[in-house]
Enzyme design. Structure first.
Site, PDB file in Angstrom:
ATOM      1  N   HIS A  42       0.816  -1.223   0.000  1.00 34.57           N
ATOM      2  CA  HIS A  42       0.000   0.000   0.000  1.00 34.57           C
ATOM      3  C   HIS A  42       0.849   1.271   0.000  1.00 34.57           C
ATOM      4  O   HIS A  42       0.324   2.350  -0.280  1.00 34.57           O
ATOM      5  CB  HIS A  42      -0.942   0.024   1.212  1.00 34.57           C
ATOM      6  N   ASP A  45      -2.571 -10.293  -2.736  1.00 34.35           N
ATOM      7  CA  ASP A  45      -3.161  -9.916  -1.447  1.00 34.35           C
ATOM      8  C   ASP A  45      -4.661  -9.644  -1.671  1.00 34.35           C
ATOM      9  O   ASP A  45      -5.074  -9.292  -2.779  1.00 34.35           O
ATOM     10  CB  ASP A  45      -2.460  -8.645  -0.934  1.00 34.35           C
ATOM     11  N   HIS A  50      -6.272  -7.142  -0.711  1.00 33.45           N
ATOM     12  CA  HIS A  50      -6.460  -5.723  -1.013  1.00 33.45           C
ATOM     13  C   HIS A  50      -5.661  -5.307  -2.254  1.00 33.45           C
ATOM     14  O   HIS A  50      -4.590  -5.854  -2.511  1.00 33.45           O
ATOM     15  CB  HIS A  50      -5.986  -4.859   0.165  1.00 33.45           C
ATOM     16  N   ASP A  97      -4.508 -12.801   3.253  1.00 27.70           N
ATOM     17  CA  ASP A  97      -5.819 -12.325   3.735  1.00 27.70           C
ATOM     18  C   ASP A  97      -6.972 -12.666   2.790  1.00 27.70           C
ATOM     19  O   ASP A  97      -8.111 -12.270   3.025  1.00 27.70           O
ATOM     20  CB  ASP A  97      -5.797 -10.816   4.068  1.00 27.70           C
TER      21      ASP A  97
HETATM   22  N1  Q9C Z   1     -10.321  -2.264  10.931  1.00 25.68           N
HETATM   23  C1  Q9C Z   1      -2.576  -5.205   4.067  1.00 25.68           C
HETATM   24  O1  Q9C Z   1      -3.193  -6.246   3.951  1.00 25.68           O
HETATM   25  N2  Q9C Z   1      -7.528  -1.188   7.266  1.00 25.68           N
HETATM   26  N3  Q9C Z   1      -3.135  -4.089   4.557  1.00 25.68           N
HETATM   27  C2  Q9C Z   1      -8.626  -2.035   7.639  1.00 25.68           C
HETATM   28  C3  Q9C Z   1      -9.922  -2.668   9.631  1.00 25.68           C
HETATM   29  C4  Q9C Z   1      -6.918  -1.411   6.034  1.00 25.68           C
HETATM   30  C5  Q9C Z   1      -4.517  -4.068   4.927  1.00 25.68           C
HETATM   31  C6  Q9C Z   1      -9.327  -1.520   8.853  1.00 25.68           C
HETATM   32  C7  Q9C Z   1      -6.382  -2.773   5.790  1.00 25.68           C
HETATM   33  C8  Q9C Z   1      -5.013  -2.727   5.221  1.00 25.68           C
HETATM   34  C9  Q9C Z   1      -1.121  -5.144   3.773  1.00 25.68           C
HETATM   35 ZN    ZN Z   2      -4.267  -7.070   2.446  1.00 21.25          ZN
END
Ligand code: Q9C
Ligand code: ZN
Length: 339
Positions: free
Chosen positions: A158, A194, A196, A283
Site C-alpha cells: 500500500h 493480497d 487488497h 488475507d
Molecule cells: N479495521 C494489508 O493487507 N484497514 N493491509 C482495515 C480494519 C486497512 C490491509 C481496517 C487494511 C489494510 C497489507
Molecule cells: Zn491485504
C-alpha cells in the site's frame, strides 16, 4: 527455499484506528513468529537479510519521504514529550497540489492516506529490515535463479511513492522489483494476490513500462483502499497498458479467484518479463478477519504451482494475512507449490 527474515520486525508494534476505536493493530509481530515456525518445520532455510542499500529505497520512494519516515518519531517525541504513537489525522484536499507543511503533524497527513498506521520508536528500523529482506531475496534470485521468499513485516504494497497507509511504510515488493532491474533484468512483473489492491505498487510504476503491475483483489468500490484498484486504471504515458487490475466481488470463492490468477498469469506470460515478484497476502483466506474471500490452505499450493509454471526467477514477498493461527500453514502451502 531460501527465506530472508529479520528479527527487527518486532520493533514495530502498532495501533490502528478501527471503527472509531484505537486498537492494537491486527498487523502484529506474532504473524512473523508463526510463519517462521511453519517454514522451519517445513525445512526451509531462514537467514537474516544483508544491510539495506538506502539508494535502492530512493529509486522507489521520494527523498523527502525517506527523510520524513526516518526522522518523524524523534521529531514527534520532541514536539509532544511523551511516548504516544505518531498518527495522522488531517489530509490534503483533492482539489489542489498540496503544500508540504513544515510541522510534524502536517507532514504526517501529507505523507499518508489512511489512519490505520501508527509510528513508534522502532517503526523505521522494522520498515528498513522488511525492505532489506526483499532486497536480499532479489539478490538471491538474481544470482541463483531459485525462487526466494522475503518474510517482510511491516508489509509494503500500500505504500506509494511518498505516502504510508494500510499498515505499509516502504514498498518491499517494489523494492524487490527495482533490485531485479538493477541486476540487469530488462522487465519485471509484479503479481499482487493480497486481498487488497496493491495501490502503492501501482502508483510507483504507473508511468513505467519496465515493471508490469498486476493485482487481483476485492473490488475497491466495497473495500480498502477504496480509491484505486479499478479495472479502468491501465497505466499512463510510457506505462500505458502496463498496469492490470482484476477486481473481484466481495465473497469471491476459489473458482473466481483462481480464474483471475490465470488471467494475471496470462498477462505476465505475454509481457516479456524476465523476473517475477509475487506480492503475497494471505488475507484471501476463508477465516481472515479483514477479508471476505473463501480461499483454503490447499488452494495456495495450486496457486504456487500455477505461478511457478511461468518459469521465471521469482521473489515472493509477504504482504497481509491476519488469520494468525493459519498464516504459517498458508505461506508454507504457497511455497510448497514452488518445490
Ligand atoms: N479495521 C494489508 O493487507 N484497514 N493491509 C482495515 C480494519 C486497512 C490491509 C481496517 C487494511 C489494510 C497489507
Ligand atoms: Zn491485504
Amino acid at each position: 527455499m531460501q527465506v530472508f527474515s529479520s528479527d527487527n520486525h518486532r520493533r514495530h508494534d502498532a495501533v490502528e484506528l478501527s471503527r472509531g476505536k484505537l486498537q492494537v493493530s491486527v498487523e502484529s509481530p506474532r504473524r512473523v513468529d508463526i510463519i517462521r515456525r511453519s517454514l522451519s518445520e517445513a525445512g526451509h532455510d531462514v537467514a537474516a537479510p544483508g544491510e539495506l542499500d538506502i539508494a535502492l529505497v530512493r529509486q522507489i520512494h521520494a527523498a523527502e519521504y525517506v527523510e520524513f519516515l526516518s526522522g518523524i518519531w524523534a521529531r514527534w517525541q520532541a514536539q509532544f514529550g511523551d511516548d504516544t504513537p505518531a498518527m495522522p489525522f488531517a489530509w490534503p484536499s483533492r482539489h489542489a497540489a498540496p503544500e508540504r507543511p513544515k510541522d510534524v503533524v502536517g507532514q504526517l497527513g501529507y505523507h499518508s492516506f489512511a489512519a490505520d498506521c501508527s509510528i513508534g520508536e522502532g517503526t523505521w528500523d522494522a520498515a528498513t529490515a522488511a525492505a532489506a529482506a526483499a532486497q536480499s531475496a532479489a539478490d538471491h534470485v538474481a544470482t541463483t535463479g531459485e525462487a526466494t521468499y522475503a518474510l517482510s513485516r511491516p508489509p509494503g504494497h500500500h505504500a506509494t511513492h511518498d505516502q504510508f497507509g494500510g499498515y505499509c511504510f516502504l514498498n518491499n515488493s517494489a523494492i524487490a522489483a527495482q533490485r531485479l532491474l538493477n541486476h540487469g533484468r530488462s522487465r519485471v512483473a509484479v503479481v499482487d494476490i493480497d486481498y487488497h489492491h496493491g495501490n502503492g505498487t501501482q502508483d510507483i510504476f504507473y508511468r513505467r513500462s519496465d515493471v508490469l503491475t498486476v493485482s487481483v483483489h476485492a473490488d475497491p468500490m466495497s473495500e480498502f483502499p477504496w480509491f484505486a484498484g479499478y479495472d479502468h486504471e491501465r497505466g499512463a504515458a510510457a506505462g500505458e497498458g502496463w498496469n492490470l487490475n482484476i477486481p473481484l466481488s466481495l465473497g469471491a470463492d476459489y473458482s473466481a479467484w483462481s480464474a483471475a490468477i490465470d488471467k494475471a498469469a496470462a498477462r505476465v506470460a505475454d509481457s516479456n518479463a524476465e523476473a517475477l515478484v509475487i506480492a503475497f497476502g494471505a488475507d484471501t483466506f476463508v477465516d481472515d478477519p479483514l477479508g471476505t474471500f473463501s480461499i483454503e490452505t490447499q488452494n495456495y499450493v495450486e496457486t504456487g504451482e500455477k505461478l511457478a509454471s511461468l518459469t521465471l526467477p521469482t521473489v515472493i514477498v509477504q504482504e497481509g494475512g491476519y488469520a494468525v493461527q493459519s498464516i504459517g500453514e498458508n505461506v508454507a502451502a504457497l511455497l510448497e507449490g514452488f518445490r
